[in-house]
Motif scaffolding. Structure first.
Motif, PDB file in Angstrom:
ATOM      1  N   ALA A  45     -54.030 115.994  62.686  1.00 26.90           N
ATOM      2  CA  ALA A  45     -55.325 115.308  62.797  1.00 26.90           C
ATOM      3  C   ALA A  45     -56.199 115.977  63.846  1.00 26.90           C
ATOM      4  N   ALA A  46     -55.593 116.415  64.957  1.00 28.88           N
ATOM      5  CA  ALA A  46     -56.352 117.105  66.003  1.00 28.88           C
ATOM      6  C   ALA A  46     -56.892 118.436  65.487  1.00 28.88           C
ATOM      7  N   LEU A  47     -56.067 119.178  64.741  1.00 22.86           N
ATOM      8  CA  LEU A  47     -56.518 120.453  64.183  1.00 22.86           C
ATOM      9  C   LEU A  47     -57.634 120.234  63.168  1.00 22.86           C
ATOM     10  N   VAL A  48     -57.542 119.169  62.396  1.00 28.10           N
ATOM     11  CA  VAL A  48     -58.611 118.852  61.438  1.00 28.10           C
ATOM     12  C   VAL A  48     -59.904 118.544  62.176  1.00 28.10           C
ATOM     13  N   ASP A  49     -59.818 117.866  63.313  1.00 29.36           N
ATOM     14  CA  ASP A  49     -61.019 117.590  64.120  1.00 29.36           C
ATOM     15  C   ASP A  49     -61.695 118.902  64.528  1.00 29.36           C
ATOM     16  N   VAL A  50     -60.888 119.871  64.958  1.00 26.70           N
ATOM     17  CA  VAL A  50     -61.428 121.164  65.375  1.00 26.70           C
ATOM     18  C   VAL A  50     -62.062 121.880  64.183  1.00 26.70           C
ATOM     19  N   ILE A  51     -61.371 121.876  63.066  1.00 21.81           N
ATOM     20  CA  ILE A  51     -61.873 122.556  61.870  1.00 21.81           C
ATOM     21  C   ILE A  51     -63.163 121.906  61.377  1.00 21.81           C
ATOM     22  N   ASN A  52     -63.199 120.584  61.362  1.00 24.74           N
ATOM     23  CA  ASN A  52     -64.420 119.889  60.922  1.00 24.74           C
ATOM     24  C   ASN A  52     -65.626 120.296  61.751  1.00 24.74           C
ATOM     25  N   ASN A  53     -65.412 120.454  63.050  1.00 22.22           N
ATOM     26  CA  ASN A  53     -66.505 120.870  63.917  1.00 22.22           C
ATOM     27  C   ASN A  53     -67.002 122.257  63.546  1.00 22.22           C
ATOM     28  N   GLU A  54     -66.074 123.167  63.213  1.00 21.39           N
ATOM     29  CA  GLU A  54     -66.464 124.531  62.857  1.00 21.39           C
ATOM     30  C   GLU A  54     -67.068 124.625  61.459  1.00 21.39           C
ATOM     31  N   LEU A  55     -66.790 123.654  60.598  1.00 24.86           N
ATOM     32  CA  LEU A  55     -67.358 123.641  59.254  1.00 24.86           C
ATOM     33  C   LEU A  55     -68.783 123.072  59.240  1.00 24.86           C
ATOM     34  N   SER A  56     -69.204 122.560  60.380  1.00 27.11           N
ATOM     35  CA  SER A  56     -70.539 121.969  60.469  1.00 27.11           C
ATOM     36  C   SER A  56     -71.614 122.966  60.058  1.00 27.11           C
ATOM     37  N   VAL A  90     -58.429 129.912  57.708  1.00 23.18           N
ATOM     38  CA  VAL A  90     -57.212 130.688  57.956  1.00 23.18           C
ATOM     39  C   VAL A  90     -56.693 130.345  59.341  1.00 23.18           C
ATOM     40  N   VAL A  91     -55.489 129.785  59.415  1.00 16.28           N
ATOM     41  CA  VAL A  91     -54.858 129.549  60.709  1.00 16.28           C
ATOM     42  C   VAL A  91     -53.965 130.745  61.017  1.00 16.28           C
ATOM     43  N   ALA A  92     -54.033 131.213  62.243  1.00 19.85           N
ATOM     44  CA  ALA A  92     -53.317 132.424  62.634  1.00 19.85           C
ATOM     45  C   ALA A  92     -52.337 132.115  63.756  1.00 19.85           C
ATOM     46  N   ASN A  93     -51.107 132.556  63.582  1.00 26.12           N
ATOM     47  CA  ASN A  93     -50.105 132.379  64.630  1.00 26.12           C
ATOM     48  C   ASN A  93     -49.645 133.750  65.122  1.00 26.12           C
ATOM     49  N   PRO A 130     -38.132 130.011  62.668  1.00 21.60           N
ATOM     50  CA  PRO A 130     -38.715 128.675  62.727  1.00 21.60           C
ATOM     51  C   PRO A 130     -40.239 128.701  62.809  1.00 21.60           C
ATOM     52  N   LEU A 131     -40.793 129.708  63.471  1.00 17.89           N
ATOM     53  CA  LEU A 131     -42.254 129.802  63.573  1.00 17.89           C
ATOM     54  C   LEU A 131     -42.894 129.898  62.193  1.00 17.89           C
ATOM     55  N   LEU A 132     -42.292 130.675  61.313  1.00 17.52           N
ATOM     56  CA  LEU A 132     -42.826 130.808  59.960  1.00 17.52           C
ATOM     57  C   LEU A 132     -42.678 129.499  59.194  1.00 17.52           C
ATOM     58  N   THR A 133     -41.535 128.861  59.324  1.00 19.84           N
ATOM     59  CA  THR A 133     -41.301 127.590  58.644  1.00 19.84           C
ATOM     60  C   THR A 133     -42.315 126.540  59.085  1.00 19.84           C
ATOM     61  N   ILE A 134     -42.511 126.449  60.392  1.00 23.71           N
ATOM     62  CA  ILE A 134     -43.403 125.421  60.934  1.00 23.71           C
ATOM     63  C   ILE A 134     -44.857 125.710  60.600  1.00 23.71           C
ATOM     64  N   THR A 135     -45.279 126.978  60.722  1.00 29.31           N
ATOM     65  CA  THR A 135     -46.669 127.318  60.418  1.00 29.31           C
ATOM     66  C   THR A 135     -46.982 127.033  58.953  1.00 29.31           C
ATOM     67  N   ARG A 136     -46.033 127.298  58.073  1.00 30.79           N
ATOM     68  CA  ARG A 136     -46.237 126.978  56.661  1.00 30.79           C
ATOM     69  C   ARG A 136     -46.389 125.465  56.468  1.00 30.79           C
ATOM     70  N   ALA A 137     -45.544 124.685  57.153  1.00 27.84           N
ATOM     71  CA  ALA A 137     -45.625 123.229  57.045  1.00 27.84           C
ATOM     72  C   ALA A 137     -46.956 122.713  57.578  1.00 27.84           C
ATOM     73  N   GLN A 138     -47.433 123.294  58.687  1.00 22.69           N
ATOM     74  CA  GLN A 138     -48.741 122.907  59.225  1.00 22.69           C
ATOM     75  C   GLN A 138     -49.842 123.203  58.208  1.00 22.69           C
ATOM     76  N   THR A 139     -49.767 124.368  57.581  1.00 20.79           N
ATOM     77  CA  THR A 139     -50.784 124.774  56.613  1.00 20.79           C
ATOM     78  C   THR A 139     -50.780 123.851  55.403  1.00 20.79           C
ATOM     79  N   GLU A 140     -49.609 123.459  54.957  1.00 22.07           N
ATOM     80  CA  GLU A 140     -49.524 122.554  53.811  1.00 22.07           C
ATOM     81  C   GLU A 140     -50.159 121.211  54.130  1.00 22.07           C
ATOM     82  N   LYS A 141     -49.917 120.707  55.326  1.00 28.02           N
ATOM     83  CA  LYS A 141     -50.521 119.425  55.707  1.00 28.02           C
ATOM     84  C   LYS A 141     -52.031 119.553  55.894  1.00 28.02           C
ATOM     85  N   LEU A 142     -52.465 120.674  56.478  1.00 28.11           N
ATOM     86  CA  LEU A 142     -53.907 120.898  56.625  1.00 28.11           C
ATOM     87  C   LEU A 142     -54.574 120.989  55.255  1.00 28.11           C
ATOM     88  N   THR A 143     -53.920 121.653  54.313  1.00 33.01           N
ATOM     89  CA  THR A 143     -54.463 121.765  52.959  1.00 33.01           C
ATOM     90  C   THR A 143     -54.654 120.385  52.347  1.00 33.01           C
TER      91      THR A 143
END
Length: 359
Positions: free
Chosen positions: A342-353, A33-36, A101-114
């Motif tokens: 890609a940077a956010l995925v790096d952070v998430i991968n570390n937490e999924l360890s 869950v990404v939180a803004n 715009p914050l909602l639009t962008i956060t949704r776009a970030q979530t779609e790419k992370l997914t």
């Protein structure tokens, strides 16, 4: 792979050997869950008042005693502030989707992370986003994750630098949601990632991309962060120090000299002394010193929002130009840039360890 209950069939079903009346149990997986920060639902007076009341009633944001603060907030501030804030939001509102715009962008970030995380982990990971204030609420998203079978959740406040009014309050809201659950998922909160190499590189890339398009090179790059009262720093909040280090790491990644990059703080509110210098005053001072072309960016914001699209591009821009500036170049937040994702995925991968095998 995470341990999961044994079901008679894939998806939600009956536990093996369970009695027929046992409720269905979804297959176990991990949620991200990404939180803004949050967004009003609309720009009218009452929508803005509800949003501002929730935001400014948060003790992490304004920690004055209720007997002192709430009468001032409800009777004075919230009679006027929704009008000015609504005007600011209307100037940047995504009219096509009727949302901020914050909602639009956060949704776009979530779609790419997914998309990225699905490619790495398949159906073992479910990704969603929430807002600390406004909708979708933290509680609703965490409940939905739990219902979908997420027995473990990585909760990721999208704030590179840790701050009590940002990271901490997002985590607080997640913990409050857990308090209402009969069966709590295990949860990990993501620490500050301001010094994550891929995040710093994404910031540097964003500067380089804008500079490459300019006819003349700015004589100063201003890294503008959201301000906090100086008292927070003295009471142990690391935000100010992490902002300063972010600027240094960015400058080093760009290969710029110390004189080329400044740190400043915006969005001051209330009578207390805040950390400085104040961006709106600092850019005017730069213009008076002869810096006719500056660039400005906001490394503390993961998504463009009212503080960047309205405050920086309008109020701070006007302050610079009124003091004699000639060219003001805004460098957008990282938003849904591929290198940011890609940077956010790096952070998430570390937490999924330890929860999921390394991809």
């Amino acid at each position: 792979m995470i341990d999961s209950v044994k079901l008679d069939q894939p998806g939600e079903g009956r536990l093996a050997h369970a009695p027929s009346h046992h409720p269905g149990v979804p297959r176990a997986k991990v949620g991200v869950v990404v939180a803004n920060l949050g967004t009003p639902d609309a720009t009218d007076y009452w929508s803005m008042r509800r949003y501002l009341s929730e935001f400014l009633s948060d003790k992490r944001v304004v920690d004055y005693a209720n007997w002192k603060w709430q009468p001032l907030l409800q009777l004075i501030i919230l009679t006027k502030r929704p009008f000015s804030s609504g005007k600011a939001y209307r100037s940047i509102w995504n009219t096509e989707k009727d949302e901020s715009p914050l909602l639009t962008i956060t949704r776009a970030q979530t779609e790419k992370l997914t998309e990225r995380l699905k490619a790495l982990y398949g159906d073992s990971v479910d990704v969603d986003f929430c807002m600390r204030y406004g909708n979708p609420s933290t509680k609703s998203v965490l409940n939905r994750m739990k219902e979908k079978g997420c027995e473990r959740i990585v909760f990721f406040p999208l704030y590179p630098q840790y701050g009590s009014p940002t990271t901490a309050t997002a985590n607080d809201e997640a913990f409050r949601a857990l308090m209402k659950m009969k069966w709590q998922p295990s949860i990990r909160t993501v620490p500050a990632y301001f010094d994550q190499p891929s995040y710093i590189q994404a910031l540097a890339n964003s500067v380089t991309d804008v500079y490459r398009q300019l006819e003349t090179r700015p004589t100063k790059l201003v890294a503008s962060y959201h301000g906090v009262p100086e008292r927070y720093l003295l009471e142990g909040d690391p935000y100010h120090c992490q902002c300063q280090k972010t600027t240094r790491l960015l400058r080093e990644a760009l290969g710029f000299g110390k004189e080329e990059v400044d740190t400043a703080f915006q969005s001051q509110f209330g009578p207390e002394k805040w950390v400085g210098p104040a961006t709106v005053e600092h850019v005017a001072s730069l213009a008076r010193q002869g810096h006719k072309h500056i660039a400005i960016m906001s490394p503390a914001f993961s998504s463009d929002c009212v503080e960047t699209l309205e405050e920086i591009k309008e109020e701070i821009h006007d302050s610079f130009m009124a003091a004699g500036g000639e060219t003001f170049s805004y460098i957008p937040c990282l938003n849904d840039r591929d290198d940011h994702i890609a940077a956010l995925v790096d952070v998430i991968n570390n937490e999924l360890s330890g929860w999921l095998p390394k991809p």
